[in-house]
Design a protein around this motif. Sequence first.
Motif, PDB file in Angstrom:
ATOM      1  N   ILE A  19       2.791  10.347 -19.365  1.00 42.52           N
ATOM      2  CA  ILE A  19       1.959   9.349 -20.039  1.00 42.52           C
ATOM      3  C   ILE A  19       1.305   8.456 -18.991  1.00 42.52           C
ATOM      4  O   ILE A  19       0.094   8.232 -18.997  1.00 42.52           O
ATOM      5  CB  ILE A  19       2.802   8.515 -21.013  1.00 42.52           C
ATOM      6  CG1 ILE A  19       3.393   9.415 -22.103  1.00 42.52           C
ATOM      7  CG2 ILE A  19       1.957   7.403 -21.637  1.00 42.52           C
ATOM      8  CD1 ILE A  19       4.371   8.702 -23.016  1.00 42.52           C
ATOM      9  N   ALA A  20       2.122   7.923 -18.088  1.00 40.74           N
ATOM     10  CA  ALA A  20       1.644   7.092 -16.985  1.00 40.74           C
ATOM     11  C   ALA A  20       2.764   6.975 -15.968  1.00 40.74           C
ATOM     12  O   ALA A  20       3.945   6.955 -16.325  1.00 40.74           O
ATOM     13  CB  ALA A  20       1.231   5.706 -17.477  1.00 40.74           C
ATOM     14  N   SER A  21       2.400   6.908 -14.694  1.00 44.57           N
ATOM     15  CA  SER A  21       3.386   6.759 -13.628  1.00 44.57           C
ATOM     16  C   SER A  21       3.082   5.477 -12.862  1.00 44.57           C
ATOM     17  O   SER A  21       1.941   5.010 -12.831  1.00 44.57           O
ATOM     18  CB  SER A  21       3.355   7.962 -12.682  1.00 44.57           C
ATOM     19  OG  SER A  21       2.056   8.112 -12.116  1.00 44.57           O
ATOM     20  N   TYR A  22       4.114   4.932 -12.229  1.00 41.72           N
ATOM     21  CA  TYR A  22       3.986   3.659 -11.527  1.00 41.72           C
ATOM     22  C   TYR A  22       4.570   3.803 -10.127  1.00 41.72           C
ATOM     23  O   TYR A  22       5.653   4.371  -9.948  1.00 41.72           O
ATOM     24  CB  TYR A  22       4.689   2.548 -12.307  1.00 41.72           C
ATOM     25  CG  TYR A  22       4.201   2.455 -13.737  1.00 41.72           C
ATOM     26  CD1 TYR A  22       3.097   1.684 -14.073  1.00 41.72           C
ATOM     27  CD2 TYR A  22       4.838   3.177 -14.757  1.00 41.72           C
ATOM     28  CE1 TYR A  22       2.638   1.617 -15.381  1.00 41.72           C
ATOM     29  CE2 TYR A  22       4.382   3.116 -16.063  1.00 41.72           C
ATOM     30  CZ  TYR A  22       3.284   2.337 -16.363  1.00 41.72           C
ATOM     31  OH  TYR A  22       2.822   2.282 -17.671  1.00 41.72           O
ATOM     32  N   GLY A  23       3.858   3.255  -9.142  1.00 39.94           N
ATOM     33  CA  GLY A  23       4.249   3.434  -7.756  1.00 39.94           C
ATOM     34  C   GLY A  23       5.510   2.699  -7.358  1.00 39.94           C
ATOM     35  O   GLY A  23       6.272   3.181  -6.525  1.00 39.94           O
ATOM     36  N   VAL A  24       5.736   1.526  -7.917  1.00 40.17           N
ATOM     37  CA  VAL A  24       6.905   0.711  -7.544  1.00 40.17           C
ATOM     38  C   VAL A  24       7.664   0.304  -8.806  1.00 40.17           C
ATOM     39  O   VAL A  24       7.727  -0.884  -9.163  1.00 40.17           O
ATOM     40  CB  VAL A  24       6.469  -0.529  -6.739  1.00 40.17           C
ATOM     41  CG1 VAL A  24       6.115  -0.153  -5.322  1.00 40.17           C
ATOM     42  CG2 VAL A  24       5.294  -1.252  -7.400  1.00 40.17           C
ATOM     43  N   PRO A  25       8.258   1.254  -9.517  1.00 41.85           N
ATOM     44  CA  PRO A  25       8.933   0.913 -10.783  1.00 41.85           C
ATOM     45  C   PRO A  25      10.107  -0.042 -10.616  1.00 41.85           C
ATOM     46  O   PRO A  25      10.354  -0.886 -11.475  1.00 41.85           O
ATOM     47  CB  PRO A  25       9.385   2.276 -11.316  1.00 41.85           C
ATOM     48  CG  PRO A  25       9.461   3.152 -10.111  1.00 41.85           C
ATOM     49  CD  PRO A  25       8.375   2.684  -9.203  1.00 41.85           C
ATOM     50  N   VAL A  26      10.827   0.079  -9.494  1.00 47.18           N
ATOM     51  CA  VAL A  26      11.982  -0.803  -9.287  1.00 47.18           C
ATOM     52  C   VAL A  26      11.523  -2.251  -9.146  1.00 47.18           C
ATOM     53  O   VAL A  26      12.108  -3.168  -9.730  1.00 47.18           O
ATOM     54  CB  VAL A  26      12.778  -0.364  -8.048  1.00 47.18           C
ATOM     55  CG1 VAL A  26      13.895  -1.360  -7.752  1.00 47.18           C
ATOM     56  CG2 VAL A  26      13.365   1.026  -8.259  1.00 47.18           C
ATOM     57  N   ALA A  27      10.466  -2.470  -8.361  1.00 47.47           N
ATOM     58  CA  ALA A  27       9.954  -3.836  -8.172  1.00 47.47           C
ATOM     59  C   ALA A  27       9.422  -4.415  -9.476  1.00 47.47           C
ATOM     60  O   ALA A  27       9.655  -5.587  -9.798  1.00 47.47           O
ATOM     61  CB  ALA A  27       8.865  -3.835  -7.110  1.00 47.47           C
ATOM     62  N   ILE A  28       8.706  -3.607 -10.237  1.00 41.14           N
ATOM     63  CA  ILE A  28       8.167  -4.080 -11.513  1.00 41.14           C
ATOM     64  C   ILE A  28       9.294  -4.440 -12.473  1.00 41.14           C
ATOM     65  O   ILE A  28       9.290  -5.504 -13.107  1.00 41.14           O
ATOM     66  CB  ILE A  28       7.246  -3.015 -12.131  1.00 41.14           C
ATOM     67  CG1 ILE A  28       6.000  -2.821 -11.267  1.00 41.14           C
ATOM     68  CG2 ILE A  28       6.845  -3.412 -13.553  1.00 41.14           C
ATOM     69  CD1 ILE A  28       5.102  -1.690 -11.738  1.00 41.14           C
ATOM     70  N   ALA A  29      10.285  -3.559 -12.566  1.00 42.18           N
ATOM     71  CA  ALA A  29      11.409  -3.804 -13.473  1.00 42.18           C
ATOM     72  C   ALA A  29      12.202  -5.036 -13.043  1.00 42.18           C
ATOM     73  O   ALA A  29      12.620  -5.842 -13.881  1.00 42.18           O
ATOM     74  CB  ALA A  29      12.310  -2.579 -13.522  1.00 42.18           C
ATOM     75  N   ALA A  30      12.418  -5.184 -11.732  1.00 44.16           N
ATOM     76  CA  ALA A  30      13.169  -6.339 -11.237  1.00 44.16           C
ATOM     77  C   ALA A  30      12.432  -7.636 -11.534  1.00 44.16           C
ATOM     78  O   ALA A  30      13.044  -8.633 -11.943  1.00 44.16           O
ATOM     79  CB  ALA A  30      13.408  -6.205  -9.732  1.00 44.16           C
ATOM     80  N   PHE A  31      11.122  -7.632 -11.368  1.00 44.52           N
ATOM     81  CA  PHE A  31      10.349  -8.846 -11.644  1.00 44.52           C
ATOM     82  C   PHE A  31      10.385  -9.184 -13.131  1.00 44.52           C
ATOM     83  O   PHE A  31      10.617 -10.335 -13.508  1.00 44.52           O
ATOM     84  CB  PHE A  31       8.899  -8.653 -11.193  1.00 44.52           C
ATOM     85  CG  PHE A  31       8.026  -9.860 -11.444  1.00 44.52           C
ATOM     86  CD1 PHE A  31       7.963 -10.885 -10.512  1.00 44.52           C
ATOM     87  CD2 PHE A  31       7.289  -9.980 -12.614  1.00 44.52           C
ATOM     88  CE1 PHE A  31       7.172 -12.005 -10.747  1.00 44.52           C
ATOM     89  CE2 PHE A  31       6.498 -11.090 -12.857  1.00 44.52           C
ATOM     90  CZ  PHE A  31       6.438 -12.104 -11.909  1.00 44.52           C
ATOM     91  N   MET A  32      10.163  -8.188 -13.978  1.00 47.53           N
ATOM     92  CA  MET A  32      10.159  -8.439 -15.417  1.00 47.53           C
ATOM     93  C   MET A  32      11.518  -8.920 -15.901  1.00 47.53           C
ATOM     94  O   MET A  32      11.605  -9.792 -16.777  1.00 47.53           O
ATOM     95  CB  MET A  32       9.752  -7.165 -16.159  1.00 47.53           C
ATOM     96  CG  MET A  32       8.280  -6.821 -16.033  1.00 47.53           C
ATOM     97  SD  MET A  32       7.855  -5.337 -16.978  1.00 47.53           S
ATOM     98  CE  MET A  32       6.065  -5.528 -17.101  1.00 47.53           C
TER      99      MET A  32
END
Length: 250
Positions: A111-124
Motif C-alpha cells: 500500500i505504502a512504504s516508509y523509509g524510517v518507520p521506527v523514527a516515525i513510530a517513536a515520535f508518534m
Amino acid sequence: TVEILSANLSGFLDSIAELIVSAAVGLFDTIGFIVGLVLLPLWVLSVVRDGGSLRRSVAAQFAPAAQADVYALLTIVHRALSTFLRVQLAAAAAVGVAVYAGMEISGRAEIASYGVPVAIAAFMGTAQVIPQLGGLVGALPIVLVTLTRQDEPAAAIALLAIYVAAVQLVKLAVGDRLGRDLQVRPALALPAFAVLSQIGLGWLLLSAPILVVARNAITYLRGRLAEPPIPAGVLPWERRRVKNSVPASS
C-alpha cells in the motif's frame, strides 16, 4: 607595530580564554545532563514503588501538626507519577508499537512504504504524553509525508489511518483511567505547554504529571485554608466521598 602585535595577542588570548570557558561550561552541562538522565528515572521509580513507607518517613521529619498535610502532598506527587509511568508511558509505547506494526503491514501489502518507520513510530508514540496537544503533535509526520510525497497520496492516507487506529485502540484498552488521573483542562495545559517547551524537551514530556501535581496541590491547600477548613489528609479526589459520609445536621 608593537601596538598592533599587542592588540592581536590580546585578542588571541581572549579568544582562547573564551574557548576554554565555553568548553568547561559545556562539559559541566553534559555531566549534569548525564547525572540527571541516570538519577531522575531512579528517583521517579523509587517514588512510584513506594507503598507509603517513604512518604511516612519524610512526613515524620516535620512537626506533628503538619505531618498529615505533608503526607497528603507527597501522595499527590506519588499518584501523578505512578499513573504517568504505569499508564501514560505504557499507552504511549503501545501507540508507537501499533503505528510501527501498521506501517510494516502497509509495506508488505504494497500500500505504502516508509523509509524510517521506527523514527516515525517513536515520535508518534512519544508525543502522546503531552497533554491536550499530544494527538496533534503526533500527527506531524503525516503532514511531512503529505508535503514530501505529493505524488503518492496513498502514503499519507495510509499513515493517517494507521495513526488514528493506533490511538483509538490504545484508548479502548486503557479505558478512562488516563483521563481520570491525568486530565488537565486546556485553559491550564496550553499556557503551561508554551512555558515548558521553552525550558526543555524533558520538562515538556513531563508536563502531564507536573500540571496534575500543581493542580491537586493547589486544590488541597485551598481546601485547608478555607472556612471551615477541610480536614488534614483528605485528598482532592476523596472530598466528595467524605462530604457524602458526613451526616446532615438536624
